[in-house]
Design an enzyme around this catalytic site. Structure first.
Site, PDB file in Angstrom:
ATOM      1  N   LYS A  11      -4.347  -0.090   8.199  1.00 10.07           N
ATOM      2  CA  LYS A  11      -5.295   0.808   8.879  1.00 10.07           C
ATOM      3  C   LYS A  11      -5.528   0.381  10.335  1.00 10.07           C
ATOM      4  O   LYS A  11      -5.184  -0.742  10.724  1.00 10.07           O
ATOM      5  CB  LYS A  11      -6.612   0.827   8.091  1.00 10.07           C
ATOM      6  CG  LYS A  11      -6.480   1.432   6.687  1.00 10.07           C
ATOM      7  CD  LYS A  11      -7.859   1.645   6.056  1.00 10.07           C
ATOM      8  CE  LYS A  11      -7.756   2.306   4.694  1.00 10.07           C
ATOM      9  NZ  LYS A  11      -9.088   2.660   4.147  1.00 10.07           N
ATOM     10  N   TYR A  51      -6.073  12.451   2.285  1.00 10.10           N
ATOM     11  CA  TYR A  51      -7.228  11.972   1.501  1.00 10.10           C
ATOM     12  C   TYR A  51      -7.951  13.130   0.806  1.00 10.10           C
ATOM     13  O   TYR A  51      -9.151  13.018   0.549  1.00 10.10           O
ATOM     14  CB  TYR A  51      -8.205  11.242   2.428  1.00 10.10           C
ATOM     15  CG  TYR A  51      -7.847   9.796   2.723  1.00 10.10           C
ATOM     16  CD1 TYR A  51      -7.744   8.846   1.712  1.00 10.10           C
ATOM     17  CD2 TYR A  51      -7.653   9.368   4.039  1.00 10.10           C
ATOM     18  CE1 TYR A  51      -7.449   7.512   1.991  1.00 10.10           C
ATOM     19  CE2 TYR A  51      -7.364   8.027   4.328  1.00 10.10           C
ATOM     20  CZ  TYR A  51      -7.267   7.110   3.288  1.00 10.10           C
ATOM     21  OH  TYR A  51      -6.992   5.791   3.563  1.00 10.10           O
ATOM     22  N   PHE A  59     -18.494   9.660   2.195  1.00  8.53           N
ATOM     23  CA  PHE A  59     -17.852   8.855   3.242  1.00  8.53           C
ATOM     24  C   PHE A  59     -16.651   9.559   3.881  1.00  8.53           C
ATOM     25  O   PHE A  59     -16.001   8.998   4.758  1.00  8.53           O
ATOM     26  CB  PHE A  59     -17.415   7.500   2.670  1.00  8.53           C
ATOM     27  CG  PHE A  59     -16.518   7.591   1.455  1.00  8.53           C
ATOM     28  CD1 PHE A  59     -15.159   7.847   1.574  1.00  8.53           C
ATOM     29  CD2 PHE A  59     -17.033   7.408   0.173  1.00  8.53           C
ATOM     30  CE1 PHE A  59     -14.332   7.926   0.465  1.00  8.53           C
ATOM     31  CE2 PHE A  59     -16.203   7.476  -0.952  1.00  8.53           C
ATOM     32  CZ  PHE A  59     -14.850   7.741  -0.798  1.00  8.53           C
ATOM     33  N   ARG A  87      -2.432  -3.482  -5.561  1.00  6.84           N
ATOM     34  CA  ARG A  87      -3.902  -3.369  -5.560  1.00  6.84           C
ATOM     35  C   ARG A  87      -4.548  -4.743  -5.735  1.00  6.84           C
ATOM     36  O   ARG A  87      -5.576  -5.026  -5.139  1.00  6.84           O
ATOM     37  CB  ARG A  87      -4.355  -2.375  -6.623  1.00  6.84           C
ATOM     38  CG  ARG A  87      -3.947  -0.944  -6.240  1.00  6.84           C
ATOM     39  CD  ARG A  87      -4.397   0.075  -7.239  1.00  6.84           C
ATOM     40  NE  ARG A  87      -5.834   0.320  -7.196  1.00  6.84           N
ATOM     41  CZ  ARG A  87      -6.451   0.999  -6.249  1.00  6.84           C
ATOM     42  NH1 ARG A  87      -5.779   1.500  -5.226  1.00  6.84           N
ATOM     43  NH2 ARG A  87      -7.751   1.197  -6.300  1.00  6.84           N
ATOM     44  N   THR A  93     -12.110  -2.658  -2.774  1.00  2.00           N
ATOM     45  CA  THR A  93     -12.245  -1.698  -1.669  1.00  2.00           C
ATOM     46  C   THR A  93     -13.224  -2.205  -0.607  1.00  2.00           C
ATOM     47  O   THR A  93     -12.982  -2.065   0.594  1.00  2.00           O
ATOM     48  CB  THR A  93     -12.736  -0.332  -2.218  1.00  2.00           C
ATOM     49  OG1 THR A  93     -11.885   0.043  -3.301  1.00  2.00           O
ATOM     50  CG2 THR A  93     -12.696   0.749  -1.154  1.00  2.00           C
ATOM     51  N   ARG A 104      -7.779  -7.653   1.912  1.00  4.96           N
ATOM     52  CA  ARG A 104      -9.006  -7.024   2.442  1.00  4.96           C
ATOM     53  C   ARG A 104     -10.076  -8.068   2.739  1.00  4.96           C
ATOM     54  O   ARG A 104     -10.848  -7.909   3.686  1.00  4.96           O
ATOM     55  CB  ARG A 104      -9.513  -5.967   1.465  1.00  4.96           C
ATOM     56  CG  ARG A 104      -8.715  -4.661   1.557  1.00  4.96           C
ATOM     57  CD  ARG A 104      -9.081  -3.744   0.438  1.00  4.96           C
ATOM     58  NE  ARG A 104      -8.588  -2.392   0.608  1.00  4.96           N
ATOM     59  CZ  ARG A 104      -8.480  -1.543  -0.408  1.00  4.96           C
ATOM     60  NH1 ARG A 104      -8.811  -1.906  -1.643  1.00  4.96           N
ATOM     61  NH2 ARG A 104      -8.041  -0.320  -0.195  1.00  4.96           N
ATOM     62  N   ASN A 114     -11.322  -1.140   5.914  1.00  2.00           N
ATOM     63  CA  ASN A 114     -11.000  -2.190   4.926  1.00  2.00           C
ATOM     64  C   ASN A 114      -9.536  -2.637   5.021  1.00  2.00           C
ATOM     65  O   ASN A 114      -8.959  -3.121   4.066  1.00  2.00           O
ATOM     66  CB  ASN A 114     -11.372  -1.728   3.507  1.00  2.00           C
ATOM     67  CG  ASN A 114     -10.647  -0.463   3.086  1.00  2.00           C
ATOM     68  OD1 ASN A 114      -9.962   0.159   3.881  1.00  2.00           O
ATOM     69  ND2 ASN A 114     -10.794  -0.086   1.837  1.00  2.00           N
ATOM     70  N   HIS A 117      -4.774   0.500   2.839  1.00  3.68           N
ATOM     71  CA  HIS A 117      -4.838   1.486   1.762  1.00  3.68           C
ATOM     72  C   HIS A 117      -3.657   1.236   0.833  1.00  3.68           C
ATOM     73  O   HIS A 117      -2.582   0.848   1.277  1.00  3.68           O
ATOM     74  CB  HIS A 117      -4.730   2.921   2.320  1.00  3.68           C
ATOM     75  CG  HIS A 117      -4.444   3.933   1.248  1.00  3.68           C
ATOM     76  ND1 HIS A 117      -5.430   4.428   0.438  1.00  3.68           N
ATOM     77  CD2 HIS A 117      -3.273   4.468   0.813  1.00  3.68           C
ATOM     78  CE1 HIS A 117      -4.877   5.260  -0.455  1.00  3.68           C
ATOM     79  NE2 HIS A 117      -3.566   5.305  -0.234  1.00  3.68           N
ATOM     80  N   GLU A 128       1.882  10.283  -2.260  1.00  4.15           N
ATOM     81  CA  GLU A 128       1.651   9.627  -0.964  1.00  4.15           C
ATOM     82  C   GLU A 128       2.972   9.229  -0.279  1.00  4.15           C
ATOM     83  O   GLU A 128       3.100   9.351   0.940  1.00  4.15           O
ATOM     84  CB  GLU A 128       0.756   8.398  -1.162  1.00  4.15           C
ATOM     85  CG  GLU A 128      -0.659   8.806  -1.580  1.00  4.15           C
ATOM     86  CD  GLU A 128      -1.604   7.638  -1.757  1.00  4.15           C
ATOM     87  OE1 GLU A 128      -1.174   6.470  -1.657  1.00  4.15           O
ATOM     88  OE2 GLU A 128      -2.798   7.906  -1.993  1.00  4.15           O
TER      89      GLU A 128
END
Ligand code: CMP
Length: 139
Positions: A11, A51, A59, A87, A93, A104, A114, A117, A128
């Site tokens: 990000k 998204y 959010f 993950r 998250t 993260r 964070n 993704h 995705e």
């Protein structure tokens, strides 16, 4: 265990920290093969579509504004059970709740910023990956 693919996004806050190489190294030493990479700057529409499952969440607007605030690095990662292992490597998250040593915890600033993704299921990963890459762009 099955060889799977998952989508990763570094990000804007992590790109701004100049840690793309460090993060890719962590992918590789964790057993992921990087089979596609793109650096890009998303527009509002592209980000909203990506998204879409969060469009009713409180959010959503903050997430969209953040994701278009700077360049991102999108990659496709491959290994056995890639969705679950990626993950785990990212961590929770909320970076404040992420276990020490996860990406993260190390690079995240807050819930929105964070750092990374990752696809949350095999079904999401298919959507995705297809959103950002043509099949002939993946090695
Ligand atoms: P990401 O993996 O990109 O998927 C959706 C994003 O929404 C998530 O990371 C967070 O950045 C953001 N998000 C999820 N839950 C919350 C929350 N409770 N508050 C703020 N942002 C959130």
């Amino acid at each position: 265990m099955k060889v799977e693919r998952t989508l990763s996004i570094i990000k804007p806050n992590a790109v701004a920290k100049n840690v793309i190489g460090e993060i890719f190294n962590k992918f590789e030493v964790s057993g992921f093969k990087i089979i596609g990479i793109k650096m890009m700057r998303l527009n509002k529409k592209q980000t909203e579509n990506f998204y879409h499952q969060h469009q009713d969440k409180f959010f959503f607007i903050d997430l969209i504004l953040f994701m278009i605030s700077g360049p991102i690095v999108v990659s496709v990662l491959e290994r056995k059970n890639a969705v679950r292992y990626y993950r785990e490597l990212m961590g929770a998250t909320d970076p404040k709740k992420a276990i020490k040593g996860t990406l993260r915890a190390e690079y995240g600033d807050d819930y929105t910023a964070n750092a990374l993704h990752g696809s949350d299921s095999i079904k999401s990963a298919i959507f995705e990956i297809d959103y950002f890459f043509r099949s002939d762009e993946l090695s």
